[in-house]
Write a protein that holds these residues in place. Sequence first.
Motif, PDB file in Angstrom:
ATOM      1  N   ASN A  60      61.387  28.810  -4.888  1.00  0.00           N
ATOM      2  CA  ASN A  60      61.499  30.214  -4.472  1.00  0.00           C
ATOM      3  C   ASN A  60      60.414  31.042  -5.140  1.00  0.00           C
ATOM      4  N   LYS A  61      60.121  30.693  -6.406  1.00  0.00           N
ATOM      5  CA  LYS A  61      59.070  31.427  -7.127  1.00  0.00           C
ATOM      6  C   LYS A  61      57.699  31.111  -6.521  1.00  0.00           C
ATOM      7  N   ILE A  62      57.500  29.860  -6.175  1.00  0.00           N
ATOM      8  CA  ILE A  62      56.198  29.466  -5.610  1.00  0.00           C
ATOM      9  C   ILE A  62      55.914  30.221  -4.312  1.00  0.00           C
ATOM     10  N   GLY A  63      56.958  30.427  -3.505  1.00  0.00           N
ATOM     11  CA  GLY A  63      56.754  31.060  -2.201  1.00  0.00           C
ATOM     12  C   GLY A  63      56.984  32.565  -2.216  1.00  0.00           C
ATOM     13  N   GLU A  64      57.108  33.131  -3.429  1.00  0.00           N
ATOM     14  CA  GLU A  64      57.472  34.543  -3.560  1.00  0.00           C
ATOM     15  C   GLU A  64      56.542  35.480  -2.790  1.00  0.00           C
ATOM     16  N   ARG A  65      55.219  35.128  -2.756  1.00  0.00           N
ATOM     17  CA  ARG A  65      54.257  36.049  -2.130  1.00  0.00           C
ATOM     18  C   ARG A  65      54.030  35.735  -0.653  1.00  0.00           C
ATOM     19  N   THR A  66      54.927  35.002  -0.033  1.00  0.00           N
ATOM     20  CA  THR A  66      54.750  34.698   1.397  1.00  0.00           C
ATOM     21  C   THR A  66      55.974  35.158   2.185  1.00  0.00           C
ATOM     22  N   LYS A  67      55.809  35.119   3.518  1.00  0.00           N
ATOM     23  CA  LYS A  67      56.974  35.409   4.371  1.00  0.00           C
ATOM     24  C   LYS A  67      57.382  34.120   5.077  1.00  0.00           C
ATOM     25  N   SER A  68      56.937  32.988   4.515  1.00  0.00           N
ATOM     26  CA  SER A  68      57.147  31.719   5.220  1.00  0.00           C
ATOM     27  C   SER A  68      58.220  30.860   4.586  1.00  0.00           C
ATOM     28  N   GLN A  69      59.225  31.479   3.983  1.00  0.00           N
ATOM     29  CA  GLN A  69      60.209  30.717   3.196  1.00  0.00           C
ATOM     30  C   GLN A  69      60.866  29.579   3.970  1.00  0.00           C
ATOM     31  N   ASP A  70      60.996  29.747   5.272  1.00  0.00           N
ATOM     32  CA  ASP A  70      61.700  28.711   6.050  1.00  0.00           C
ATOM     33  C   ASP A  70      60.887  27.418   6.167  1.00  0.00           C
ATOM     34  N   ARG A  71      59.584  27.499   5.929  1.00  0.00           N
ATOM     35  CA  ARG A  71      58.790  26.256   6.029  1.00  0.00           C
ATOM     36  C   ARG A  71      58.272  25.789   4.678  1.00  0.00           C
ATOM     37  N   ILE A  72      58.807  26.391   3.628  1.00  0.00           N
ATOM     38  CA  ILE A  72      58.424  25.937   2.282  1.00  0.00           C
ATOM     39  C   ILE A  72      59.423  24.876   1.812  1.00  0.00           C
ATOM     40  N   VAL A  73      58.896  23.797   1.295  1.00  0.00           N
ATOM     41  CA  VAL A  73      59.733  22.650   0.945  1.00  0.00           C
ATOM     42  C   VAL A  73      59.069  21.919  -0.231  1.00  0.00           C
ATOM     43  N   GLY A  74      59.853  21.191  -0.991  1.00  0.00           N
ATOM     44  CA  GLY A  74      59.265  20.374  -2.051  1.00  0.00           C
ATOM     45  C   GLY A  74      59.081  18.944  -1.565  1.00  0.00           C
ATOM     46  N   ALA A  75      57.913  18.382  -1.872  1.00  0.00           N
ATOM     47  CA  ALA A  75      57.680  16.956  -1.572  1.00  0.00           C
ATOM     48  C   ALA A  75      57.277  16.342  -2.896  1.00  0.00           C
ATOM     49  N   HIS A  76      58.294  15.970  -3.667  1.00  0.00           N
ATOM     50  CA  HIS A  76      58.034  15.508  -5.032  1.00  0.00           C
ATOM     51  C   HIS A  76      57.849  14.002  -5.068  1.00  0.00           C
ATOM     52  N   PHE A  77      56.600  13.607  -5.234  1.00  0.00           N
ATOM     53  CA  PHE A  77      56.269  12.182  -5.335  1.00  0.00           C
ATOM     54  C   PHE A  77      56.296  11.793  -6.813  1.00  0.00           C
ATOM     55  N   PHE A  78      56.374  10.521  -7.062  1.00  0.00           N
ATOM     56  CA  PHE A  78      56.381  10.011  -8.439  1.00  0.00           C
ATOM     57  C   PHE A  78      55.113   9.198  -8.658  1.00  0.00           C
ATOM     58  N   SER A  79      54.583   9.279  -9.854  1.00  0.00           N
ATOM     59  CA  SER A  79      53.276   8.669 -10.113  1.00  0.00           C
ATOM     60  C   SER A  79      53.368   7.158 -10.407  1.00  0.00           C
ATOM     61  N   PRO A  80      52.487   6.331  -9.898  1.00  0.00           N
ATOM     62  CA  PRO A  80      51.453   6.601  -8.897  1.00  0.00           C
ATOM     63  C   PRO A  80      52.066   6.715  -7.487  1.00  0.00           C
ATOM     64  N   ALA A  81      51.688   7.810  -6.814  1.00  0.00           N
ATOM     65  CA  ALA A  81      52.378   8.185  -5.577  1.00  0.00           C
ATOM     66  C   ALA A  81      52.242   7.147  -4.453  1.00  0.00           C
ATOM     67  N   HIS A  82      51.172   6.364  -4.483  1.00  0.00           N
ATOM     68  CA  HIS A  82      51.010   5.380  -3.396  1.00  0.00           C
ATOM     69  C   HIS A  82      51.786   4.099  -3.703  1.00  0.00           C
ATOM     70  N   VAL A  83      52.399   4.034  -4.903  1.00  0.00           N
ATOM     71  CA  VAL A  83      53.140   2.825  -5.282  1.00  0.00           C
ATOM     72  C   VAL A  83      54.639   3.113  -5.416  1.00  0.00           C
ATOM     73  N   MET A  84      54.975   4.200  -6.108  1.00  0.00           N
ATOM     74  CA  MET A  84      56.389   4.474  -6.390  1.00  0.00           C
ATOM     75  C   MET A  84      57.144   4.790  -5.097  1.00  0.00           C
ATOM     76  N   PRO A  85      58.359   4.226  -4.939  1.00  0.00           N
ATOM     77  CA  PRO A  85      59.021   4.294  -3.636  1.00  0.00           C
ATOM     78  C   PRO A  85      59.824   5.577  -3.363  1.00  0.00           C
ATOM     79  N   LEU A  86      60.022   6.419  -4.397  1.00  0.00           N
ATOM     80  CA  LEU A  86      60.922   7.560  -4.181  1.00  0.00           C
ATOM     81  C   LEU A  86      60.173   8.815  -3.750  1.00  0.00           C
ATOM     82  N   LEU A  87      60.803   9.603  -2.871  1.00  0.00           N
ATOM     83  CA  LEU A  87      60.287  10.918  -2.505  1.00  0.00           C
ATOM     84  C   LEU A  87      61.444  11.900  -2.577  1.00  0.00           C
ATOM     85  N   GLU A  88      61.372  12.832  -3.523  1.00  0.00           N
ATOM     86  CA  GLU A  88      62.407  13.881  -3.584  1.00  0.00           C
ATOM     87  C   GLU A  88      61.993  14.977  -2.611  1.00  0.00           C
TER      88      GLU A  88
END
Length: 725
Positions: A433-461
């Motif tokens: 919410n803080k990251i998108g504070e200066r936009t009006k696009s809140q409905d398309r803001i989402v987290g794509a949290h990869f784990f390092s190394p991103a091309h190897v680790m299988p989880l995506l939050e």
Amino acid sequence: MDSRTKGKTVMEVGGDGVAVITLINPPVNSLSFDVLYNLKSNYEEALSRNDVKAIVITGAKGKFSGGFDISGFGEIQKGTRKEPKVGYISIDIITDLLEAARKPSVAAIDGLALGGGLELSMACHARISTPGAQLGLPELQLGVIPGFGGTQRLPRLVGLTKALEMILTSKPVRAEEGHSLGLIDAVVPSAELLTTARRWALDIVERRKPWISSLLKTDKLPPLGEAREILKFARGQTRKQAPNMKHPLMCLDALEMGIVSGPRAGLEKEAEVGSQVISLDTTKGLIHVFFSQRGTAKVPGVTDGGLVPRKIKKVAIIGGGLMGSGIATALILSNYPVILKEVNEKFLEAGIGRVKANLQSRVRKGSMSKEKFEKTMSLLKGSLDYESFRDVDMVIEAVIENISLKQQIFADLEKYCPQHCILASNTSTIDLNKIGERTKSQDRIVGAHFFSPAHVMPLLEIVRTNHTSAQVIVDLLDVGKKIKKTPVVVGNCTGFAVNRMFFPYTQAAMFLVERGADPYLIDMAISKFGMPMGPFRLCDLVGFGVAIATATQFIENFPERTYKSMIIPLMQEDKRAGEATRKGFYLYDDKRKAKPDPELKKYIEKARSISGGNVDPKLVKLSEKEIIEMTFFPVVNEACRVFAEGIAVKAADLDIAAIMGMGFPPYRGGIMFWADSMGSKYIYSRLDEWSKTYGDFFKPCAFLAERASKGAPLSAPVEQARSRL
Ligand SMILES: C[C@H](O)CC(=O)SCCNC(=O)CCNC(=O)[C@H](O)C(C)(C)COP(=O)(O)OP(=O)(O)OC[C@H]1O[C@@H](n2cnc3c(N)ncnc32)[C@H](O)[C@@H]1OP(=O)(O)O
């Protein structure tokens, strides 16, 4: 099909005298009890009919079979289904009825023949497959053993060493390899599969092709002495690689019995062991993980509303550091065109260089051809501005964890990207919410949290805020699937699910050490429990910079339950910041081998004097069990909070997040499953006692207290909890 039955078989007898029996149980034609009992009836009929000379078994819709219906194990474990007589399916049906029949059988394999599916085909007198077929015995991965004769027939078809490799690694082979191994008799195009199999079956009847019972073959088996040596070596390796699991060794017992005392004794041993392993705790854990992993993509209120994922044709990534370049690698490997944006030429070059290096390592290992490398790299374009963002469908921001920088980036993205573009951040801790504070696009803001190394680790939050639209989640779930990640959809908060669980883990370890416990014994106990490494070795690996940055987030947001330790900051002041500096909790040599450091004491003592804590004689002499409990019960406590707050929708999602994000041992079923195996009352009472002695860091949360008071499992759904999602 009766709605209470699970799957069936159908039999059609052709004018050529071949009965084709088709396994039908979508989506993978798993062998449920209903399918197996139907198969038995079809066989009895085919064997008694004068117009049937031979039998072909195949699977519906391009898949032979994904094996025994795994939910059947769960039913047996819960006692909702009684196990048939031990060995009934493997010996009475598959061996005595099918393999020993007076009429030959041929398996026509398209797609997959895994587990019980491959075992059924191995009892046939020949196997024909299509080129894309996958053949394997992945049972050990599920905590069970090949139970339809696989421990006996596979070594007799492909040799003992190869059979051991296939069974112990759970890895399937492709049709061509299966052919060269002797597992498959012929590989033919899909369109010719059934005709070839029919002809082959008739050829066996007419003695133009050999009538082979796999169980009676001996030509591929090594002499007894050699076999014993091979098995001894396999046992040693298994003990080393899977010290906390019994079922792989029990599987080897069945294999050995067959080689030493003959295949019939082997089948009996396999049946006996197969029935015993079902009730092992590790098996229950692994089966829970199988279904939970597939359940993470089912999000109530999101994926059940009929939304169809939109096509993501182009993705932009901001930041070519370790994370950004890893994410770019994962995307181009799955054929997504990617624009990588950096702030200057130097950084851009370095970012592209990292992607290149990620792919080159595949070329070096032989898993990628040079042509494929060139083609994959051609999907990546560099950029220093936002002009090329005008036609992207998704942006993933992966810059350093600095709120105002991220806010500026998202404000810019809103100006340059098309209206429909998904605006994702790879932040691991910062409130979206803080990251998108200066936009009006809140409905398309989402987290794509990869784990390092991103091309190897299988989880995506996948992190959603109160405003993120369901469509955006469905789109990201689809991208996650395409890039072969397991997604876990979580709510927005500091640290999301995985880091929320990680904080108390590290802090508990620091607390114990400050109060006198030995860090190296803690690491050893935790590795023995099944984590890839202990918390101190992990801090060294991640680096103290990252450890301090994430700890700061937790301290700021959850001060009431933070244990503040100065050990890491003190070491960093002395320029020992983990493995990268060759000094941290351990010392590292040129080969990255870790060695305990007697100097560490100095930092621990200094940190202790700052925190004002004393050495506690009880904590100096902790048993391994106590170390595990004092480190992981605070994690369970935090997982309970995450669940109660609605950050995770299902307890099973936290199990998968812990396994794939933290390295929690899968055979323990994940954090909540493991906790439930000990009971909420026990965990509550331990935490309560420690909190009285050592402070609020250990204080059990309200959710845990409530579940404990009712004696209820922690993983039962949260009925009343207010969802933050
Ligand atoms: C006695 C015997 O020796 C014992 C056995 O045979 S144990 C079983 C051995 N077989 C296996 O381990 C294979 C397990 N399955 C898999 O590895 C993969 O599902 C697969 C490679 C077959 C297909 O993968 P993929 O196409 O990615 O689809 P995936 O999402 O995994 O599975 C599709 C669905 O089939 C289900 N499924 C797959 N195999 C299953 C099985 N053997 N039993 C029951 N359900 C199964 C999944 O749960 C999933 O269900 P959902 O759509 O409701 O979530």
